[in-house]
Design a protein around this motif. Sequence first.
Motif, PDB file in Angstrom:
ATOM      1  N   ALA A  38       0.833  -1.205   0.000  1.00 36.59           N
ATOM      2  CA  ALA A  38       0.000   0.000   0.000  1.00 36.59           C
ATOM      3  C   ALA A  38       0.869   1.258   0.000  1.00 36.59           C
ATOM      4  CB  ALA A  38      -0.942  -0.011   1.199  1.00 36.59           C
ATOM      5  N   TYR A  43      -0.290   5.113  -0.923  1.00 36.81           N
ATOM      6  CA  TYR A  43      -1.304   5.282   0.122  1.00 36.81           C
ATOM      7  C   TYR A  43      -0.612   5.603   1.438  1.00 36.81           C
ATOM      8  CZ  TYR A  43      -4.306   3.274  -3.401  1.00 36.81           C
ATOM      9  OH  TYR A  43      -4.982   3.048  -4.573  1.00 36.81           O
ATOM     10  N   ARG A  44      -1.206   6.518   2.195  1.00 38.11           N
ATOM     11  CA  ARG A  44      -0.613   6.981   3.449  1.00 38.11           C
ATOM     12  C   ARG A  44      -1.622   6.914   4.585  1.00 38.11           C
ATOM     13  NH1 ARG A  44       3.072   6.082   0.736  1.00 38.11           N
ATOM     14  NH2 ARG A  44       4.515   7.499  -0.207  1.00 38.11           N
ATOM     15  N   VAL A  60      -7.029   3.844   4.425  1.00 36.43           N
ATOM     16  CA  VAL A  60      -5.878   4.689   4.107  1.00 36.43           C
ATOM     17  C   VAL A  60      -6.326   6.067   3.631  1.00 36.43           C
ATOM     18  CG1 VAL A  60      -4.538   2.667   3.363  1.00 36.43           C
ATOM     19  CG2 VAL A  60      -5.840   3.959   1.678  1.00 36.43           C
ATOM     20  N   ARG A  61      -5.340   6.921   3.350  1.00 41.62           N
ATOM     21  CA  ARG A  61      -5.554   8.168   2.614  1.00 41.62           C
ATOM     22  C   ARG A  61      -4.841   8.017   1.278  1.00 41.62           C
ATOM     23  NH1 ARG A  61      -8.060  12.236   5.161  1.00 41.62           N
ATOM     24  NH2 ARG A  61      -7.887  12.275   7.412  1.00 41.62           N
ATOM     25  N   GLY A  62      -5.542   8.376   0.225  1.00 41.71           N
ATOM     26  CA  GLY A  62      -4.947   8.316  -1.101  1.00 41.71           C
ATOM     27  C   GLY A  62      -4.083   9.541  -1.359  1.00 41.71           C
ATOM     28  N   LYS A  67      -9.970   9.764   2.377  1.00 40.29           N
ATOM     29  CA  LYS A  67      -9.979   8.460   3.024  1.00 40.29           C
ATOM     30  C   LYS A  67     -10.609   7.445   2.090  1.00 40.29           C
ATOM     31  CE  LYS A  67     -10.348  10.117   7.765  1.00 40.29           C
ATOM     32  NZ  LYS A  67     -11.171  10.100   8.989  1.00 40.29           N
ATOM     33  N   GLN A  68     -10.053   6.255   2.067  1.00 34.76           N
ATOM     34  CA  GLN A  68     -10.597   5.192   1.228  1.00 34.76           C
ATOM     35  C   GLN A  68     -10.149   3.829   1.743  1.00 34.76           C
ATOM     36  OE1 GLN A  68      -8.761   5.083  -2.802  1.00 34.76           O
ATOM     37  NE2 GLN A  68      -7.641   6.876  -2.078  1.00 34.76           N
ATOM     38  N   VAL A  70      -8.472   0.131   0.616  1.00 35.20           N
ATOM     39  CA  VAL A  70      -7.671  -0.556  -0.384  1.00 35.20           C
ATOM     40  C   VAL A  70      -7.751  -2.048  -0.068  1.00 35.20           C
ATOM     41  CG1 VAL A  70      -5.333  -0.901  -1.278  1.00 35.20           C
ATOM     42  CG2 VAL A  70      -6.117   1.397  -0.700  1.00 35.20           C
TER      43      VAL A  70
END
Length: 147
Positions: A38, A43-44, A60-62, A67-68, A70
């Motif tokens: 990731a 992704y962070r 995660v944060r893209g 926010k999303q 994965v």
Amino acid sequence: MARKTLIALTVAAVLAVPVLLHAAAPAGIDLARAVQIADAAGYRDITDVDREDDSWELKVRGADGRKQRVYIEAATGDILWPPQPGQRQLSAADVMAKLGAAGYGEIRELERDEGYWSAEVRGTGGMSRELRIHPLSGAISEEGWDD
């Protein structure tokens, strides 16, 4: 004598735990590798990771800061969702065509679920089936009777 027996049984049980855990561990990539994949994809701020059947779900944060979720296939490390640059994901129409070619005439429901496509179909003989379709290859990875 009873105390020595109890101590011996306790030690044996403690020594057996790693062996049992290793035998029960699911195959494929581990948590650390899922996080590395990731991170390498950009992704962070990974806030939660959970193993869901055949995939890892990471919150995660893209790159855009949103926010999303994965989904990473546990067996291969492929990112199943969201689609990655250069990755060919099967569309709903692609999946429907593959299911039709496999003999499933009536597709009652088709949706994304934990990175995979999930379908409720009526197969030969009129029996309802639940199918799990790989979003990259179209392979049916799981089948069950619909209740």
